[in-house]
Design an enzyme around this catalytic site. Structure first.
Site, PDB file in Angstrom:
ATOM      1  N   THR A 234       0.873  -1.172   0.000  1.00 42.02           N
ATOM      2  CA  THR A 234       0.000   0.000   0.000  1.00 42.02           C
ATOM      3  C   THR A 234       0.907   1.218   0.000  1.00 42.02           C
ATOM      4  OG1 THR A 234      -1.766  -1.138   1.185  1.00 42.02           O
ATOM      5  CG2 THR A 234      -1.805   1.259   1.223  1.00 42.02           C
TER       6      THR A 234
ATOM      7  N   LYS B 150      -7.188   1.498  -2.870  1.00 45.82           N
ATOM      8  CA  LYS B 150      -6.810   1.059  -1.526  1.00 45.82           C
ATOM      9  C   LYS B 150      -7.006   2.175  -0.513  1.00 45.82           C
ATOM     10  CE  LYS B 150      -5.307  -1.627   1.733  1.00 45.82           C
ATOM     11  NZ  LYS B 150      -4.012  -2.319   1.775  1.00 45.82           N
TER      12      LYS B 150
ATOM     13  N   LYS C 278       0.471   4.714   8.474  1.00 55.22           N
ATOM     14  CA  LYS C 278       1.089   5.091   7.201  1.00 55.22           C
ATOM     15  C   LYS C 278       0.045   5.227   6.102  1.00 55.22           C
ATOM     16  CE  LYS C 278       2.350   1.868   4.665  1.00 55.22           C
ATOM     17  NZ  LYS C 278       1.807   1.019   3.563  1.00 55.22           N
TER      18      LYS C 278
END
Length: 286
Positions: free
Chosen positions: A96, A171, A239
């Protein structure tokens, strides 16, 4: 397309490698600490001493590492994968990461004669183990079709979302939805406990109704067992949320639910829980 290199055998990566092995692919791996790969080596995976050596010998290279900075270093640095992979091979980054970085790597891949897909996943350790991941893909249609047999060994929902970077944007959508949902499911079960209810009975009542979600059904049972082992690390979720917040700023949109979730998880990280699973959000209320 039988010879696959895989870099990133963490919580999810190890199970993904096993599923590719079961599907008949020839797996080659590299990891910084070889001892972490011993189980896979005993199962028939081939070890390489460094990433460049691995990249130069495979038909397809899959990366699933921690942070965008790791992805950038692996692909774009001097001696990186876009220099060491053979022409007409395929690179699939399942980290990701940043949509902008994914588009840059794909563009530079074209110049090097290497097809690149961004293909982040959702489903956590359970989906990785069972081969039921959702795979969100960005890139060229022909590259996607080449990668389809690989994706089918790893997941069930496999959708090409658009050009390079589209997988990463999708995502971000996924992580935005999860962020606020995690607040909801942990807050709800905390309320149930404080109200004197049996949380397990409450879960049976609400999981199949309008409140139902993947997080409620798969992560709250872990909470009830005081199991905070990572299906997905808090540090990696932070993150992801920060990437989504940055992308939202570029679009000029405000996402207050996402911002709140990031702040709550950052509080937990500051308490030393960065390597716990995301279900540890329940500890925010204690």
């Amino acid at each position: 397309m039988k010879k696959i290199g895989f870099i990133g055998i963490g919580v999810m990566g190890k199970s993904m490698v096993r599923n590719l092995l079961k599907a008949g692919f020839d797996l080659h791996i590299y990891t910084r600490t070889k001892s972490k790969a011993e189980e896979l080596l005993n199962e028939g995976v081939t070890w390489h001493d460094n990433p460049a050596e691995l990249a130069a010998t495979v038909d397809v290279l899959i990366t699933m590492v921690g942070y965008p900075s790791d992805v950038e270093e692996l692909y774009l640095s001097e001696g990186g994968f876009l220099e060491t992979m053979q022409p007409d091979t395929l690179a699939i980054d399942m980290t990701t990461s940043s949509p902008e970085l994914a588009a840059q790597i794909a563009a530079e891949g074209i110049e090097a004669g290497i097809a690149v897909l961004d293909a982040p996943v959702s489903g956590g350790d359970i989906g990785a183990k069972n081969g039921t991941l959702s795979i969100m893909v960005g890139g060229d249609e022909s590259a996607f079709q080449r990668a389809k047999p690989i994706f089918e060994a790893l997941g069930e929902s496999i959708i090409l979302q658009g050009g390079a970077g589209s997988g990463q944007h999708t995502k971000m959508v996924n992580q935005i939805a999860i962020a606020s949902n995690m607040i909801g499911v942990t807050e709800a079960i905390f309320y149930a406990d404080k109200a004197g209810l049996d949380p397990e009975r409450v879960l049976k009542s609400i999981a199949g109704g309008a409140a139902g979600s993947w997080s409620l059904s798969n992560l709250i049972p872990r909470v009830l067992k005081d199991d905070f082992s990572p299906g997905f690390f808090i540090k990696h979720f932070i993150k992801d949320m920060r990437i989504a917040i940055d992308e939202a700023k570029k679009m000029g949109i405000d996402l207050p639910g996402l911002i709140l979730a990031e702040q709550m998880y950052q509080t937990l990280a500051e308490r030393g829980l960065s390597e716990a699973g995301t279900q540890a959000l329940i500890k925010y209320y204690n």
